[in-house]
Structure formats: C-alpha cells, structure tokens
Design an enzyme around this catalytic site. Sequence first.
Site, mmCIF file in Angstrom:
data_model
loop_
_atom_site.group_PDB
_atom_site.id
_atom_site.type_symbol
_atom_site.label_atom_id
_atom_site.label_comp_id
_atom_site.label_asym_id
_atom_site.label_seq_id
_atom_site.Cartn_x
_atom_site.Cartn_y
_atom_site.Cartn_z
ATOM 1 N N ALA A 1 47.254 25.074 -41.321
ATOM 2 C CA ALA A 1 47.779 23.924 -40.491
ATOM 3 C C ALA A 1 47.271 24.076 -39.332
ATOM 4 O O ALA A 1 47.288 25.390 -38.840
ATOM 5 C CB ALA A 1 49.417 23.776 -40.682
ATOM 6 N N GLY B 1 47.845 26.588 -45.110
ATOM 7 C CA GLY B 1 47.707 25.012 -45.607
ATOM 8 C C GLY B 1 46.379 24.820 -46.413
ATOM 9 O O GLY B 1 46.287 24.016 -47.402
ATOM 10 N N GLU C 1 46.727 25.976 -49.619
ATOM 11 C CA GLU C 1 47.578 25.236 -50.331
ATOM 12 C C GLU C 1 46.937 24.215 -50.817
ATOM 13 O O GLU C 1 47.283 23.358 -51.963
ATOM 14 C CB GLU C 1 48.891 24.819 -49.536
ATOM 15 C CG GLU C 1 49.756 25.989 -49.425
ATOM 16 C CD GLU C 1 50.829 25.772 -48.173
ATOM 17 O OE1 GLU C 1 50.475 25.241 -47.157
ATOM 18 O OE2 GLU C 1 52.238 26.152 -48.654
ATOM 19 N N GLU D 1 51.052 32.995 -43.465
ATOM 20 C CA GLU D 1 52.105 32.497 -42.498
ATOM 21 C C GLU D 1 52.949 33.406 -42.089
ATOM 22 O O GLU D 1 53.776 33.255 -40.832
ATOM 23 C CB GLU D 1 52.938 31.296 -43.273
ATOM 24 C CG GLU D 1 52.197 30.156 -43.635
ATOM 25 C CD GLU D 1 51.202 30.135 -44.661
ATOM 26 O OE1 GLU D 1 51.000 31.056 -45.432
ATOM 27 O OE2 GLU D 1 50.716 28.937 -45.262
HETATM 28 N N1 CO8 Z 1 45.121 26.124 -36.188
HETATM 29 C C1 CO8 Z 1 44.426 25.669 -35.235
HETATM 30 N N2 CO8 Z 1 43.356 26.340 -34.541
HETATM 31 C C2 CO8 Z 1 42.845 26.927 -35.443
HETATM 32 C C3 CO8 Z 1 43.258 27.557 -36.792
HETATM 33 C C4 CO8 Z 1 44.398 26.965 -37.200
HETATM 34 N N3 CO8 Z 1 45.066 27.408 -38.278
HETATM 35 N N4 CO8 Z 1 42.537 28.571 -37.185
HETATM 36 C C5 CO8 Z 1 41.336 28.769 -36.420
HETATM 37 N N5 CO8 Z 1 41.699 28.183 -35.477
HETATM 38 C C6 CO8 Z 1 40.854 27.946 -33.915
HETATM 39 C C7 CO8 Z 1 40.759 28.939 -33.405
HETATM 40 O O1 CO8 Z 1 41.829 29.170 -32.361
HETATM 41 C C8 CO8 Z 1 39.238 28.918 -32.415
HETATM 42 O O2 CO8 Z 1 39.359 28.137 -31.542
HETATM 43 P P1 CO8 Z 1 38.715 28.230 -30.164
HETATM 44 O O3 CO8 Z 1 37.283 28.455 -30.459
HETATM 45 O O4 CO8 Z 1 39.093 27.024 -29.342
HETATM 46 O O5 CO8 Z 1 39.418 29.557 -29.730
HETATM 47 C C9 CO8 Z 1 38.520 28.513 -33.638
HETATM 48 O O6 CO8 Z 1 39.303 27.753 -34.632
HETATM 49 C C10 CO8 Z 1 37.735 29.638 -34.291
HETATM 50 O O7 CO8 Z 1 38.414 30.502 -34.758
HETATM 51 P P2 CO8 Z 1 38.273 32.272 -34.521
HETATM 52 O O8 CO8 Z 1 37.781 32.337 -33.097
HETATM 53 O O9 CO8 Z 1 39.735 32.858 -34.587
HETATM 54 O O10 CO8 Z 1 37.454 32.472 -35.688
HETATM 55 P P3 CO8 Z 1 37.412 34.024 -36.307
HETATM 56 O O11 CO8 Z 1 36.268 34.045 -37.176
HETATM 57 O O12 CO8 Z 1 37.386 35.191 -35.125
HETATM 58 O O13 CO8 Z 1 38.991 34.115 -37.125
HETATM 59 C C11 CO8 Z 1 40.300 33.248 -38.664
HETATM 60 C C12 CO8 Z 1 38.989 33.269 -38.241
HETATM 61 C C13 CO8 Z 1 40.792 34.845 -39.228
HETATM 62 C C14 CO8 Z 1 40.831 32.224 -39.491
HETATM 63 C C15 CO8 Z 1 41.432 33.070 -37.319
HETATM 64 O O14 CO8 Z 1 41.208 32.067 -36.713
HETATM 65 C C16 CO8 Z 1 42.911 32.968 -37.565
HETATM 66 O O15 CO8 Z 1 43.547 33.904 -38.081
HETATM 67 N N6 CO8 Z 1 43.346 31.658 -37.823
HETATM 68 C C17 CO8 Z 1 44.818 31.326 -38.294
HETATM 69 C C18 CO8 Z 1 44.881 31.305 -39.659
HETATM 70 C C19 CO8 Z 1 46.428 31.012 -40.055
HETATM 71 O O16 CO8 Z 1 47.302 31.505 -39.847
HETATM 72 N N7 CO8 Z 1 46.685 30.045 -40.840
HETATM 73 C C20 CO8 Z 1 47.796 29.839 -41.104
HETATM 74 C C21 CO8 Z 1 48.594 28.658 -40.344
HETATM 75 S S1 CO8 Z 1 50.155 28.214 -40.818
HETATM 76 C C22 CO8 Z 1 50.128 27.139 -42.052
HETATM 77 O O17 CO8 Z 1 48.940 26.953 -42.604
HETATM 78 C C23 CO8 Z 1 51.253 26.840 -42.803
HETATM 79 C C24 CO8 Z 1 52.273 26.315 -42.086
HETATM 80 C C25 CO8 Z 1 53.487 25.417 -42.732
HETATM 81 C C26 CO8 Z 1 52.867 24.169 -43.048
HETATM 82 C C27 CO8 Z 1 51.975 24.096 -44.238
HETATM 83 C C28 CO8 Z 1 51.073 22.481 -44.216
HETATM 84 C C29 CO8 Z 1 49.989 22.672 -45.122
#
Ligand code: CO8
Length: 257
Positions: free
Chosen positions: A64, A108, A111, A131
């Site tokens: 998400a 998400g 999921e 999460e």
């Molecule tokens: N949301 C928003 N932006 C994101 C997300 C995300 N989940 N994941 C990545 N991005 C963005 C980054 O902020 C970055 O943006 P920018 O270039 O502007 O800085 C861009 O995507 C590229 O990401 P990275 O530079 O971080 O890329 P890396 O290859 O270094 O890392 C990762 C990739 C490991 C995936 C890292 O981006 C990361 O950890 N992302 C977050 C993953 C995460 O925590 N996901 C879970 C989110 S919570 C959730 O899904 C459930 C909440 C409950 C509701 C469920 C509804 C379905």
Amino acid sequence: MNAVILTETLDRVGLIRLNRPDVLNALNDELMNALAAALDSFEADENIGCVVITGSPKAFAAGADIAAMRDWGYMDVYKSNFITRNWERLKTFRKPVIAAVSGLAMGGGCELAMMCDMVFAADTAKFALPEVKLAVIPGAGGTQRMPRAVGKAKAMDLVFTGRFMDANEAERAGLVSRIYSADSVLDEALKTGADIARHSLPVLMMLKESVNRAYESSLNEGLLFERRTLHAVFALDDRREGMTAFLEKRKPRFSDR
Ligand code: CO8
C-alpha cells in the site's frame, strides 16, 4: 500522466498490468479503483474466460502507498471504510485469475497476489508481509490468507519478522503454484490463461466457487456445496457437449451455457 493500470485483451484472456513504476507499483485508491473498473469490464465481457494480473519486472507491487497513508487517523480510515470500500473487487470476481509475479510482492502487493486464484512466480519473485516494520498490520487479508496458504508457523515467521520469502520457498510452502524464469513468467501465465479460457466458463466459475468453499466452510458444508454444484453441472449444455465430444473422439465446442 500515465495510466496506473494498463489492460489488454488477448483472445479470451484479459491482461491487467499495474503501472506505477516510480513507486514500485505502490497501491493507492486511484490504482485500486482502476483495477476494480478493469475487473468489472472483464467480468461483463462474455468472451473473457480468464484474467492475468502482473506488475513490472522489478515489482508486482511494493505494498500500500505509504505516503498516501502516513497522515491518516483512525476516523479517516474508519469512516471511509479503507480497503473494504474498493480494494477487494478481486474477492468477488468470478472468473479464474492468475497473478504473474516478478520481483517484489510486499504488503498489500503480496495480499493482492493472494486474492488471485493462482500465483505464478518468476525466479526473481520475493514475497513479504513487512507491515510490522511500519508498526502496522496487514489489512487486506494477509493475516488470514497467508496461514491458509503456508501454515501457521511460517505465516507467524513472516509477519513477525517482515522477512522476504523467495520464489522457491513460496512454492515449497504452497503460496506459489509454478516458478518460471523472469523473462517467461508472463508468457507462461498467458498461455495457461488461454488453456483455461478454452473450457466452459460456467464450469470454471463453479470450480472456483467450489474450491473457495474449502476455505470458507467446514469440510461437511464444503462437500455438500461441491455435491450440489456437481448436480447443477448436469443442467449445462456444455456438460453434455463435453461428454459427447469425448465419446465421438473430437474437440468439444462449448457455448458457455
Ligand atoms: N509506498 C509508497 N512508496 C513506495 C513504496 C510504498 N509501499 N515502496 C516503494 N516506494 C517508493 C520509494 O519511496 C521510492 O520513491 P522515491 O524514488 O521517490 O524515493 C521508490 O518507490 C523506489 O523505492 P526504493 O528507492 O526504496 O527502492 P529499493 O529498491 O531501494 O527498495 C523496497 C525497494 C525494499 C521495496 C523499499 O522501497 C521498501 O521497503 N518499500 C516499502 C515496502 C513496504 O513496507 N510495504 C508495505 C506497505 S504497508 C502495506 O502494504 C499494508 C498496509 C495495510 C493496508 C493493506 C492494503 C492492501
């Protein structure tokens, strides 16, 4: 601005690509509404027998959209019925759906893959429910579908640590049904989708409903549902055609009736 969802029709298969490459296909309302609209249109199209959902080579979806959620409070999500209002269209979609997952399927995104009927993974696929690292919990079925797919111990391991599970582990554990190379996973999903879509559509829908009962009812209730659905199949023109074609040693010509 680019469309957040790209759709294509390949004969009887509907293809949906998640398309927010700048944020690794992070899921927000705009994308989930577009996904729901694409599913509505493939559901209504009588010529579609199967749907494939995919992302990019780098990410199926990284979860998400954290930026969208950061400033929300309890009343925002409660009043607007976050997730329930528009994120679960896949749950009610009645035709078979294959997720073709390359790269990251996190939160998400994982999921969403689990809401599909089958997951085909690239050898680059990595699944996680991370999460806990954000002090939040999975909210689109992760705590419920993951244990059903991989068992309680591994589900607990995944949600407590937020660690990645690679394609091999996911296949061994039962989350993934097939693994392909990254450059062939989508083609293989489309090929399988085309094979599936050649079958009688009402029978595919009845199969999907029946297998889903295994998750949603006791064994006895599920067996009764299967038995009654089997009886119902005898009302189909396609059932007679399928059996007749076998006996006449020819290919069936299904009318989806
Ligand atoms: N949301 C928003 N932006 C994101 C997300 C995300 N989940 N994941 C990545 N991005 C963005 C980054 O902020 C970055 O943006 P920018 O270039 O502007 O800085 C861009 O995507 C590229 O990401 P990275 O530079 O971080 O890329 P890396 O290859 O270094 O890392 C990762 C990739 C490991 C995936 C890292 O981006 C990361 O950890 N992302 C977050 C993953 C995460 O925590 N996901 C879970 C989110 S919570 C959730 O899904 C459930 C909440 C409950 C509701 C469920 C509804 C379905």
